[in-house]
Design a protein around this motif. Structure first.
Motif, PDB file in Angstrom:
ATOM      1  N   VAL A  30      -3.031   7.815   8.114  1.00  0.00           N
ATOM      2  CA  VAL A  30      -4.356   6.603   7.629  1.00  0.00           C
ATOM      3  C   VAL A  30      -3.378   5.899   7.569  1.00  0.00           C
ATOM      4  O   VAL A  30      -3.759   4.597   8.236  1.00  0.00           O
ATOM      5  CB  VAL A  30      -4.941   7.076   6.364  1.00  0.00           C
ATOM      6  CG1 VAL A  30      -5.559   6.233   6.285  1.00  0.00           C
ATOM      7  CG2 VAL A  30      -6.180   8.179   6.598  1.00  0.00           C
ATOM      8  N   LEU A  31      -1.880   5.854   6.963  1.00  0.00           N
ATOM      9  CA  LEU A  31      -1.356   4.473   7.054  1.00  0.00           C
ATOM     10  C   LEU A  31      -0.928   4.241   8.246  1.00  0.00           C
ATOM     11  O   LEU A  31      -0.962   2.750   8.429  1.00  0.00           O
ATOM     12  CB  LEU A  31       0.404   5.041   5.903  1.00  0.00           C
ATOM     13  CG  LEU A  31      -0.063   4.446   4.761  1.00  0.00           C
ATOM     14  CD1 LEU A  31       1.260   5.074   4.006  1.00  0.00           C
ATOM     15  CD2 LEU A  31      -0.553   3.560   4.286  1.00  0.00           C
ATOM     16  N   VAL A  32      -0.913   5.059   9.479  1.00  0.00           N
ATOM     17  CA  VAL A  32      -0.471   4.076  10.370  1.00  0.00           C
ATOM     18  C   VAL A  32      -1.771   3.799  11.569  1.00  0.00           C
ATOM     19  O   VAL A  32      -2.140   2.572  12.004  1.00  0.00           O
ATOM     20  CB  VAL A  32      -0.018   5.119  11.679  1.00  0.00           C
ATOM     21  CG1 VAL A  32       2.361   5.680  11.261  1.00  0.00           C
ATOM     22  CG2 VAL A  32      -0.390   6.199  12.009  1.00  0.00           C
ATOM     23  N   ALA A  33      -2.373   4.022  11.095  1.00  0.00           N
ATOM     24  CA  ALA A  33      -4.004   4.007  11.414  1.00  0.00           C
ATOM     25  C   ALA A  33      -4.265   2.445  11.706  1.00  0.00           C
ATOM     26  O   ALA A  33      -5.175   1.828  12.234  1.00  0.00           O
ATOM     27  CB  ALA A  33      -5.324   4.785  11.899  1.00  0.00           C
ATOM     28  N   GLN A  34      -4.038   1.960   9.782  1.00  0.00           N
ATOM     29  CA  GLN A  34      -4.854   1.000   9.232  1.00  0.00           C
ATOM     30  C   GLN A  34      -3.497  -0.096   9.512  1.00  0.00           C
ATOM     31  O   GLN A  34      -4.023  -1.097   9.646  1.00  0.00           O
ATOM     32  CB  GLN A  34      -4.202   0.947   7.810  1.00  0.00           C
ATOM     33  CG  GLN A  34      -5.253   0.330   6.738  1.00  0.00           C
ATOM     34  CD  GLN A  34      -5.698   0.601   5.244  1.00  0.00           C
ATOM     35  OE1 GLN A  34      -5.781   2.347   5.415  1.00  0.00           O
ATOM     36  NE2 GLN A  34      -6.122   0.015   4.222  1.00  0.00           N
ATOM     37  N   ALA A  35      -2.178   0.199   9.556  1.00  0.00           N
ATOM     38  CA  ALA A  35      -1.287  -0.526  10.087  1.00  0.00           C
ATOM     39  C   ALA A  35      -1.661  -1.467  10.970  1.00  0.00           C
ATOM     40  O   ALA A  35      -1.749  -2.441  11.666  1.00  0.00           O
ATOM     41  CB  ALA A  35      -0.233  -0.691   9.645  1.00  0.00           C
ATOM     42  N   ALA A  36      -1.494  -0.542  12.287  1.00  0.00           N
ATOM     43  CA  ALA A  36      -1.706  -0.706  13.711  1.00  0.00           C
ATOM     44  C   ALA A  36      -3.550  -1.307  13.867  1.00  0.00           C
ATOM     45  O   ALA A  36      -3.227  -2.659  14.223  1.00  0.00           O
ATOM     46  CB  ALA A  36      -1.970   0.553  14.466  1.00  0.00           C
TER      47      ALA A  36
ATOM     48  N   ASP B 285       9.288   5.288   6.050  1.00  0.00           N
ATOM     49  CA  ASP B 285       9.554   6.815   4.826  1.00  0.00           C
ATOM     50  C   ASP B 285       7.852   7.634   5.094  1.00  0.00           C
ATOM     51  O   ASP B 285       7.860   8.421   4.880  1.00  0.00           O
ATOM     52  CB  ASP B 285       9.584   6.595   3.547  1.00  0.00           C
ATOM     53  CG  ASP B 285      11.911   6.674   3.474  1.00  0.00           C
ATOM     54  OD1 ASP B 285      12.034   6.859   5.005  1.00  0.00           O
ATOM     55  OD2 ASP B 285      11.861   6.010   3.062  1.00  0.00           O
ATOM     56  N   ALA B 286       7.016   6.738   4.680  1.00  0.00           N
ATOM     57  CA  ALA B 286       5.740   6.768   4.445  1.00  0.00           C
ATOM     58  C   ALA B 286       4.709   7.444   5.584  1.00  0.00           C
ATOM     59  O   ALA B 286       3.956   9.161   5.470  1.00  0.00           O
ATOM     60  CB  ALA B 286       4.784   6.118   3.624  1.00  0.00           C
TER      61      ALA B 286
ATOM     62  N   THR C 110       7.106   9.425  -1.246  1.00  0.00           N
ATOM     63  CA  THR C 110       7.197   9.130  -2.897  1.00  0.00           C
ATOM     64  C   THR C 110       8.103   8.530  -3.051  1.00  0.00           C
ATOM     65  O   THR C 110       8.493   7.685  -4.267  1.00  0.00           O
ATOM     66  CB  THR C 110       6.912  10.094  -3.771  1.00  0.00           C
ATOM     67  OG1 THR C 110       8.112  11.443  -3.448  1.00  0.00           O
ATOM     68  CG2 THR C 110       5.861  11.114  -3.365  1.00  0.00           C
ATOM     69  N   ARG C 111       9.155   7.842  -2.163  1.00  0.00           N
ATOM     70  CA  ARG C 111      10.874   7.427  -2.348  1.00  0.00           C
ATOM     71  C   ARG C 111      10.744   6.620  -3.091  1.00  0.00           C
ATOM     72  O   ARG C 111      11.624   5.730  -4.152  1.00  0.00           O
ATOM     73  CB  ARG C 111      12.041   7.685  -1.131  1.00  0.00           C
ATOM     74  CG  ARG C 111      12.938   7.259  -0.896  1.00  0.00           C
ATOM     75  CD  ARG C 111      13.900   7.790  -0.179  1.00  0.00           C
ATOM     76  NE  ARG C 111      14.070   8.968   0.123  1.00  0.00           N
ATOM     77  CZ  ARG C 111      13.939  10.139   1.043  1.00  0.00           C
ATOM     78  NH1 ARG C 111      12.990   9.190   2.045  1.00  0.00           N
ATOM     79  NH2 ARG C 111      13.559  11.223   0.755  1.00  0.00           N
ATOM     80  N   VAL C 112       9.111   5.976  -3.027  1.00  0.00           N
ATOM     81  CA  VAL C 112       9.740   4.123  -3.529  1.00  0.00           C
ATOM     82  C   VAL C 112       8.961   4.413  -4.922  1.00  0.00           C
ATOM     83  O   VAL C 112       8.074   3.305  -5.581  1.00  0.00           O
ATOM     84  CB  VAL C 112       8.983   2.836  -2.502  1.00  0.00           C
ATOM     85  CG1 VAL C 112       9.940   3.020  -1.855  1.00  0.00           C
ATOM     86  CG2 VAL C 112       7.433   4.320  -1.966  1.00  0.00           C
ATOM     87  N   ALA C 113       8.021   5.545  -5.271  1.00  0.00           N
ATOM     88  CA  ALA C 113       7.171   5.968  -6.325  1.00  0.00           C
ATOM     89  C   ALA C 113       7.975   4.944  -7.703  1.00  0.00           C
ATOM     90  O   ALA C 113       8.889   5.753  -7.601  1.00  0.00           O
ATOM     91  CB  ALA C 113       6.854   7.162  -6.402  1.00  0.00           C
TER      92      ALA C 113
ATOM     93  N   LEU D 252       1.168  -1.329  -0.138  1.00  0.00           N
ATOM     94  CA  LEU D 252      -0.204  -0.101  -0.078  1.00  0.00           C
ATOM     95  C   LEU D 252       0.733   1.435  -0.061  1.00  0.00           C
ATOM     96  O   LEU D 252       0.544   2.063  -0.934  1.00  0.00           O
ATOM     97  CB  LEU D 252      -1.343   0.280   1.228  1.00  0.00           C
ATOM     98  CG  LEU D 252      -1.693   1.310   1.227  1.00  0.00           C
ATOM     99  CD1 LEU D 252      -2.868   1.001  -0.124  1.00  0.00           C
ATOM    100  CD2 LEU D 252      -2.628   1.135   2.511  1.00  0.00           C
ATOM    101  N   PRO D 253       1.986   1.417   1.219  1.00  0.00           N
ATOM    102  CA  PRO D 253       2.617   2.492   0.634  1.00  0.00           C
ATOM    103  C   PRO D 253       3.335   2.968  -0.930  1.00  0.00           C
ATOM    104  O   PRO D 253       3.635   3.998  -1.446  1.00  0.00           O
ATOM    105  CB  PRO D 253       3.765   2.176   2.317  1.00  0.00           C
ATOM    106  CG  PRO D 253       3.424   1.442   2.376  1.00  0.00           C
ATOM    107  CD  PRO D 253       2.859   0.439   2.414  1.00  0.00           C
ATOM    108  N   HIS D 254       3.804   1.851  -1.819  1.00  0.00           N
ATOM    109  CA  HIS D 254       3.956   1.927  -3.044  1.00  0.00           C
ATOM    110  C   HIS D 254       3.413   2.086  -3.829  1.00  0.00           C
ATOM    111  O   HIS D 254       3.258   3.253  -4.150  1.00  0.00           O
ATOM    112  CB  HIS D 254       4.720   0.583  -3.956  1.00  0.00           C
ATOM    113  CG  HIS D 254       6.133   0.362  -3.075  1.00  0.00           C
ATOM    114  ND1 HIS D 254       5.888  -0.329  -1.816  1.00  0.00           N
ATOM    115  CD2 HIS D 254       7.476   0.307  -3.747  1.00  0.00           C
ATOM    116  CE1 HIS D 254       7.701  -0.914  -1.152  1.00  0.00           C
ATOM    117  NE2 HIS D 254       8.162   0.060  -2.756  1.00  0.00           N
ATOM    118  N   VAL D 255       1.560   2.038  -3.796  1.00  0.00           N
ATOM    119  CA  VAL D 255       0.439   2.226  -4.403  1.00  0.00           C
ATOM    120  C   VAL D 255       0.698   4.059  -4.082  1.00  0.00           C
ATOM    121  O   VAL D 255       0.185   4.587  -5.510  1.00  0.00           O
ATOM    122  CB  VAL D 255      -0.316   1.866  -4.012  1.00  0.00           C
ATOM    123  CG1 VAL D 255      -2.017   2.084  -4.963  1.00  0.00           C
ATOM    124  CG2 VAL D 255      -0.003   0.199  -4.878  1.00  0.00           C
TER     125      VAL D 255
END
Lengths: 343, 343
Positions: free
Chosen positions: B180-186, B205-206, A207-210, A173-176
């Motif tokens: 949102v990403l941390v909430a979802q991963a948690a 990073d994200a 966006t480092r892994v974009a 998901l972070p990559h997306v």
């Protein structure tokens, strides 16, 4: 112990080197494209069948799309425990469904290719997920588990669905989102004739892994499309909640909760005590991790966790180290003294 | 030249120091909470009206929620050109709508607070957006523009809507997604009883900015809720497209496009030629930027861009430098020699 490695790139080659150096194994390798890194394996076979015939353990490190057929071939020609190193697990484990097959996924080296970068310490301290099923033969699972621990990895059992959901949430998901963010910013800037402002690093970090390694990531997304799709749906639902908060919600409480959640995930979650991340820029070659770990060890600094991320050029990489917060400044000093920039 | 600064925290204090040291101005300051950093301003006033009475230029560096009333008060008690430093512009510019008011937003120091961290070089090389309207008096805009250039900033005119859209796309949206990403991963980890795996740095990073400074970001989100909401809607639409690609689209082409877009945004977009980002960890105190810039300058290395990001502890920070790709390794070496870890 006889180990067969099918697919001798970075991961397969590193398994071979570590198996020989750290587990005292005899390693036979097969790669459909030939093996151009001399000295990585003890013997080169001409087919999967030949490579695995006498093996106790078979590690299939083929591309995701070639995995099912390579694993089936290895099972058919041996009595070994067979594992793979693919980054998604559910589909493969369902497809193969064999008492001698155990799905595997080492969290190391995903971004690099080529046996010439292989190294015996690639898996040192790395989590190596295994996905046994109720049909898995216990004695074979145990053999595989001990072998991976000998390579320096930390094997951890997980059911395939959970594995794919976790990977979707913390990696795919972070990559997306990195891809979507650059597309959206490119559109916003283009529409206004503006250039990207030199703002803080949040956009660069996010966006480092974009666009990372298109050939590899196409396969990863596709193989994990079910779990990744569910995570995208969940994200969309959460973004709807944020829309509501923007109108009249408690944005401060939401922001504070995110701070607590990230702290819990990255600090206590990893180590049980406050740790700090130290990033080191290193050449992508053997011995670097060992030099750093030795230097920190001599100073009495415990490395709680470590992750390696090669850069796009494949010649350098970033080592992220987690050490106790109180040790972080000293660790940076020591690593810088070795000639590796750290922060 | 007389400059009045209303709200003397990090930004206001740095404007005051830079105005005195770099523009030879006499600076009067007012802060409702008092000014506890001696020597930052020439004279301390007891009210907005007293501070701005003789001013040629007024910089209002109050919190977002206090901006409209502070700007109105400054306009009412002076004949100066009045500007602010808030991170969103449309609402304020519409609310104030005065020929002597020009909205402003320096891209520097957003994460730190306190006049004790103020420094004359905070704006060196930083983009400083200005949002003149058709009603803005040209001679006053010119006076403000030249003053900001004297502070070392690079003023750039932009209409308020465009400003808010850009900030939403490259800053506010990444902050929302980090939360949102941390909430979802948690949630995903908690549901499975798992800990965060030591996977690559994409998640770290994200989510690096997740939960940053809740009191500040609550105000930023709220002030920019219109543009940010539109960006969230656009993101949701794009995520729907990704859902489609996962089923049967060309994910490889999508991934490759993202690589091109990020490259265009971060490299050519900033400089017109390939540049590389160098990150330096520094103490958050005066003179550091100058030392680095001087060292690179002596070596003939041109700094194409630079951005400062204080860390959570406010005592240290990251300087991101962009230099020509060919100069990057040498730049890292030089900065490391100064004692600042760089990568």
């Amino acid at each position: 112990m006889n180990v067969a490695v099918v697919g001798v790139g970075l991961i397969g080659g590193s398994v071979a080197l570590a198996a020989r150096e750290r587990a005292g194994a005899h390693v036979t390798g097969f790669d459909p494209a030939g093996i151009d890194a001399p000295g990585v394996v003890d013997a080169v076979a001409g087919s999967v069948g030949e490579a695995v015939a006498d093996a106790d353990i078979v590690v299939v490190a083929a591309p995701v799309s070639a995995l099912p057929s390579a694993v089936e071939a290895a099972l058919a020609s041996s009595s070994a425990v067979v594992t793979d190193v693919g980054s998604t697990k559910r589909t493969l484990v369902e497809t193969v469904d064999h008492p001698r097959f155990v799905g595997g996924h080492p969290l190391a080296g995903a971004e690099t290719a080529g046996a010439e970068h292989a190294r015996a310490d690639l898996f040192a301290g790395a989590t190596w997920y295994l996905t046994p099923t109720p049909r898995t033969e216990g004695v074979l699972y145990d053999r595989l588990y001990r072998f991976l621990a000998d390579l320096g990895a930390r094997p951890q059992a997980l059911d395939p669905d959970t594995h794919d959901t976790l990977m979707a949430a913390v990696s795919h998901l972070p990559h997306v989102l990195a891809n979507v963010l650059v597309a959206q910013a490119a559109r916003a800037l283009d529409a206004e004739g503006e250039r990207l402002p030199a703002t803080g690093p949040s956009f660069r970090d996010a966006t480092r892994v974009a666009g990372a390694n298109p050939a590899l990531w196409e396969q990863i997304y596709r193989a994990n499309r079910s779990a990744l799709g569910a995570q995208i749906d969940d994200l969309v639902r959460r973004l709807g909640e944020v829309r509501g908060l923007l109108d009249d919600g408690d944005l401060g409480a939401w922001q504070a909760q995110a701070a607590r959640q990230r702290g819990a995930l990255l600090e206590v979650g990893l180590a049980g005590r406050p740790v700090r991340e130290v990033r080191v820029s290193v050449p992508n070659k053997p011995g670097v991790v060992a030099r750093i770990a030795l230097a920190l060890g001599r100073a009495g600094i415990n490395i709680t966790d470590m992750s390696l991320a090669p850069k796009a050029d494949n010649r350098t990489g970033i080592i992220a180290l987690w050490v106790g917060s109180a040790d972080a400044d000293r660790a940076i000093e020591l690593v810088c003294e070795l000639g590796y920039p750290a922060a």
